[in-house]
Structure formats: C-alpha cells, structure tokens
Design an enzyme around this catalytic site. Structure first.
Site, short mmCIF file in Angstrom:
data_model
loop_
_atom_site.label_atom_id
_atom_site.label_comp_id
_atom_site.label_asym_id
_atom_site.label_seq_id
_atom_site.Cartn_x
_atom_site.Cartn_y
_atom_site.Cartn_z
N LYS A 164 0.72 -1.19 0.07
CA LYS A 164 -0.04 -0.03 0.00
C LYS A 164 0.93 1.26 -0.06
O LYS A 164 0.42 2.31 -0.56
CB LYS A 164 -0.95 0.05 1.28
CG LYS A 164 -1.96 -1.13 1.01
CD LYS A 164 -3.23 -0.49 0.25
CE LYS A 164 -4.12 -1.84 0.11
NZ LYS A 164 -5.18 -1.57 -0.96
N LYS A 175 -2.89 -11.04 -8.06
CA LYS A 175 -4.18 -11.35 -7.67
C LYS A 175 -5.27 -10.44 -8.13
O LYS A 175 -5.22 -9.51 -8.20
CB LYS A 175 -4.03 -11.96 -6.13
CG LYS A 175 -4.28 -10.53 -5.31
CD LYS A 175 -5.13 -10.63 -3.84
CE LYS A 175 -5.17 -9.34 -3.31
NZ LYS A 175 -6.72 -9.33 -2.63
N LYS A 205 -9.80 -5.44 -6.18
CA LYS A 205 -10.84 -4.42 -6.47
C LYS A 205 -9.78 -3.17 -6.49
O LYS A 205 -9.96 -2.43 -7.61
CB LYS A 205 -11.71 -3.98 -5.39
CG LYS A 205 -12.74 -5.28 -4.78
CD LYS A 205 -13.45 -4.95 -3.78
CE LYS A 205 -14.00 -6.01 -2.87
NZ LYS A 205 -13.27 -5.92 -1.52
N1 AQP Z 1 -7.98 -12.87 -5.94
C1 AQP Z 1 -8.39 -13.59 -4.98
N2 AQP Z 1 -8.06 -14.94 -4.80
C2 AQP Z 1 -8.85 -15.59 -3.77
N3 AQP Z 1 -9.45 -14.86 -2.52
C3 AQP Z 1 -9.56 -13.56 -2.74
N4 AQP Z 1 -9.90 -12.55 -2.06
C4 AQP Z 1 -9.93 -11.47 -2.38
N5 AQP Z 1 -9.26 -11.50 -3.64
C5 AQP Z 1 -9.04 -12.86 -3.84
C6 AQP Z 1 -10.59 -12.87 -0.81
O1 AQP Z 1 -11.93 -12.21 -0.60
C7 AQP Z 1 -11.91 -11.73 0.71
C8 AQP Z 1 -12.43 -10.30 0.63
O2 AQP Z 1 -11.27 -9.77 0.41
P1 AQP Z 1 -11.09 -8.23 0.38
O3 AQP Z 1 -12.38 -7.46 0.73
O4 AQP Z 1 -9.90 -7.63 0.87
O5 AQP Z 1 -11.07 -8.01 -1.25
P2 AQP Z 1 -10.08 -7.61 -2.23
O6 AQP Z 1 -10.53 -7.87 -3.80
O7 AQP Z 1 -8.82 -8.12 -2.15
O8 AQP Z 1 -10.05 -5.96 -2.05
P3 AQP Z 1 -9.31 -4.88 -2.36
O9 AQP Z 1 -9.71 -3.53 -2.14
O10 AQP Z 1 -8.43 -5.31 -3.78
O11 AQP Z 1 -8.06 -4.87 -1.17
P4 AQP Z 1 -6.48 -5.39 -1.27
O12 AQP Z 1 -6.02 -4.64 -2.64
O13 AQP Z 1 -6.13 -4.16 -0.04
O14 AQP Z 1 -6.22 -6.57 -1.05
C9 AQP Z 1 -10.89 -11.95 1.47
O15 AQP Z 1 -11.23 -13.31 2.36
C10 AQP Z 1 -9.77 -12.35 0.54
O16 AQP Z 1 -8.84 -13.28 0.86
#
Ligand code: AQP
Length: 339
Positions: A128, A208, A211
């Site tokens: 981040k 990965k 969002k």
């Molecule tokens: N690519 C992924 N593969 C498997 N599991 C995933 N999760 C997220 N992305 C993957 C799991 O989903 C749950 C919610 O995660 P989150 O709210 O952190 O979602 P995100 O899409 O990862 O969100 P952001 O905004 O992109 O956050 P950052 O960039 O900070 O990681 C979790 O259980 C996560 O493991």
C-alpha cells in the site's frame, strides 16, 4: 455446469468440533469472482455447519475510500451481494463493522501488545505504501491489529479467507499469543480455512484479482461488461499463432474453467491440441460465468431495489451479536485492570 459451492474437502475435514466462524470483506468496490471463489462460497457452505458471523468491514475500507457517499453505497451493495450469493440471515449473522464499535476499543487495547516492527513488515502495508504513496495513513499500518480484534471479539477460531490474507492471519495469531501471554488465556488463536481456489489471478494474469488493482471480473456487472473483462484476459503468452499448442496449466483462462464447468479437461485438451483458440476458450468462459451468476444477479437486483430491507438485516445482525461483544469486553477489562 457445476453449481457446487462447497469448500475443498481437505479444508473442511480438518475443522475442530464446534468452532465459531468469522470473516470480513471490504466494501472497497464491486465484488469479483476472486472474492467468491476464494472466500464467499466458503462463507455460504460454513453457515450450515457452524455458528458463522460475517462482517462488511467499513472501518478497514476507510484506509483507502474517503468519500462518505461512496462508502455508504458500497457497504449496502456488498451486503446485497453476500445475500444474493447465498448468505442467509436465518443461518448466519451479517453486520457492518462500524455498527459494533466495541471492536475499535479492543483494537486499541491490542496495539499495546503489538510491536510496531510486526506491523511495518506486513506485506500488504509495504504494497500500500507503493500503491497509494500520497495516503500512507495510520490505519494502513494498524490494519492487522483491527483485523485481529474483528475476529477475536467474537472468540472466533476459524476464518474463511483467500491466501492473500495469510500474513494478516499469522499476525492475528501472534497478537493473540502476545495478549494471552501477558494477561492469561483469553482468546483462541484463529486459523484460516481456504477453498480450492485460494488465489485467483486477475485479468492481467500476473497479480491476484483485486478491487484496488482493477483487474477483476465482476460478479454482478452487466453481461456485456463481464464479456469485455473476460475477452481482455491475458492468456498463455507463448501461444502466438492460432495453430500453436496451448499450455492450459499456465493459462489463467483455462485455470478458471475448472470452476465454471464439469468438462474443464476437455477444454484443456482443446487448447493443448490447438483444436480451439484462446478466443474460443474466452468466449466459452464468459458465457459460463454469466450463466453461473445469472440467478444471484437477479436476487442482487431485487435486494438493491429494497435498500431498507437490506439495512434491516444488517441492523439485526449487529444487535444479535452485541451480547458476545459485551461479554468479551467485560472479560478484557477485568484481565487488563480497567474498570
Ligand atoms: N484474488 C483472490 N483470490 C482468492 N481470494 C481472494 N480474496 C480477495 N481477492 C482474492 C478474498 O476475498 C475476501 C475479501 O477480500 P477483500 O475485501 O480484501 O477483497 P479484495 O478484492 O482483495 O479487496 P481490495 O480492495 O483489492 O483489497 P486489497 O487490494 O487491499 O487486497 C478475503 O477473504 C480475500 O482473501
């Protein structure tokens, strides 16, 4: 086409007898298939087997989302998404993190047992700092402390999450050990439960699906948007000509076929023998993803047409778990010499 949304058998078979489940998801954008394959389908499966508590973590989202209206809207959208994908308020508790503010007090108390060095070495914090250098706020650093508090405020011991959360969860365990070591055995050490798709790569085929990166295939987008996202996916970069044999095991499109059809081996064989081209394989994947989420999408639209109904479910959820949160905080106050 498979509609089986249960967790991997290996994950489920190692669960202890009567654990409480907790997991959180950030309202930081539209939910994507990585969220579903990596975590949400386990939320759904586990609600029938255990006492399950699921949370839309709006405090966490504030570390990167600063527009109040956007946050409010996304929070409700995420609630509707989880309900549409199968969370049932009769069988689990769904609530919004900021509606049970005890968690912020517990998080602050946890900061007093957490060395700053543990937080500075967290991979997500380091990422981040790179991705939002103009906004390295304190919340980013202490994110894992709040996450530990989220889980153990409800004395949960199992956490359905994707692999990207491994470092955070390990830190939660260390924080619990530090607290228990100083004040006596109070909290269980939480551990992760993964699906058989613990890391779903994004449309770039490199990072990965996330969002905040924007490399997602959105679950509830219009079919045309989903089609565009899938057609834009990076495939096997060594397959240049249509006649070149493909390598399905390294192709992200082929890997995703495993979760959206019973015949992925046939799809893989078509790639290997160059009977099918990347475009064919993508078109098929897009069609299957759209079909797979067609019913949830209808439910999602119905739920979003009744925002008061969604808000009521969230309010009831927060109220239902108040006694657990209060009991934990009473115990913590006693142990720490407060009150
Ligand atoms: N690519 C992924 N593969 C498997 N599991 C995933 N999760 C997220 N992305 C993957 C799991 O989903 C749950 C919610 O995660 P989150 O709210 O952190 O979602 P995100 O899409 O990862 O969100 P952001 O905004 O992109 O956050 P950052 O960039 O900070 O990681 C979790 O259980 C996560 O493991």
């Amino acid at each position: 086409m498979t509609t089986d949304r249960s967790p991997a058998p290996t994950a489920a078979s190692t669960l202890p007898a009567n654990p409480r489940i907790f997991s959180g998801i950030q309202p930081s954008g539209a939910p994507h298939i990585g969220n579903d394959l990596g975590a949400i389908r386990n939320y759904v499966a586990l609600q029938d087997r255990y006492e399950a508590i699921y949370c839309i973590v709006d405090y966490h989202a504030l570390t990167s989302t600063h527009d109040p209206d956007v946050l409010r809207t996304r929070t409700r959208e995420m609630a509707a998404a989880l309900l549409a994908l199968g969370l049932d308020p009769e069988r689990c508790t769904l609530f919004v993190q900021s509606h049970r503010p005890e968690v912020t007090e517990l998080a602050w108390l946890f900061t007093t047992v957490t060395p700053v060095a543990w937080l500075q070495r967290t991979p997500t914090y380091k990422e981040k700092r790179q991705s939002q250098p103009e906004d390295v706020n304190h919340g980013l650093l202490t994110y894992p402390v709040l996450q530990a508090a989220d889980i153990v405020l409800y004395k949960a011991s199992l956490v359905p999450v994707g692999k990207d959360q491994a470092a955070h969860l390990e830190l939660s365990r260390e924080i619990v050990r530090a607290f228990n070591g100083r004040y006596g055995e109070t909290f269980p050490e939480p551990r992760a439960v993964h699906t058989d798709a613990p890391v779903v790569l994004g449309t770039d085929g490199a990072r990965k699906m996330s969002k905040s990166v924007g490399n997602t295939i959105e679950i509830f987008a219009e079919p045309d948007v989903i089609r565009r996202q899938v057609m834009g996916m990076v495939t096997d970069t060594q397959r240049i000509l249509r006649s070149d044999p493909g390598r399905p095991e390294v192709c992200n499109v082929c890997r995703l076929h495993r979760f959206f059809g019973d015949d992925y081996e046939e799809v893989w064989e078509g790639e290997r023998t160059a009977r099918t081209g990347c475009v064919d394989t993508k078109k098929l994947l897009a069609a299957r993803i759209i079909a797979h989420y067609a019913e949830p999408r209808e439910r999602y639209l119905e739920l979003m047409a009744d925002p008061a109904g969604v808000d009521r479910i969230l309010a009831e959820g927060a109220e239902r778990i108040r006694p657990i949160a209060r009991a934990t905080m009473d115990e913590v106050h006693e142990r720490m010499g407060l009150r």
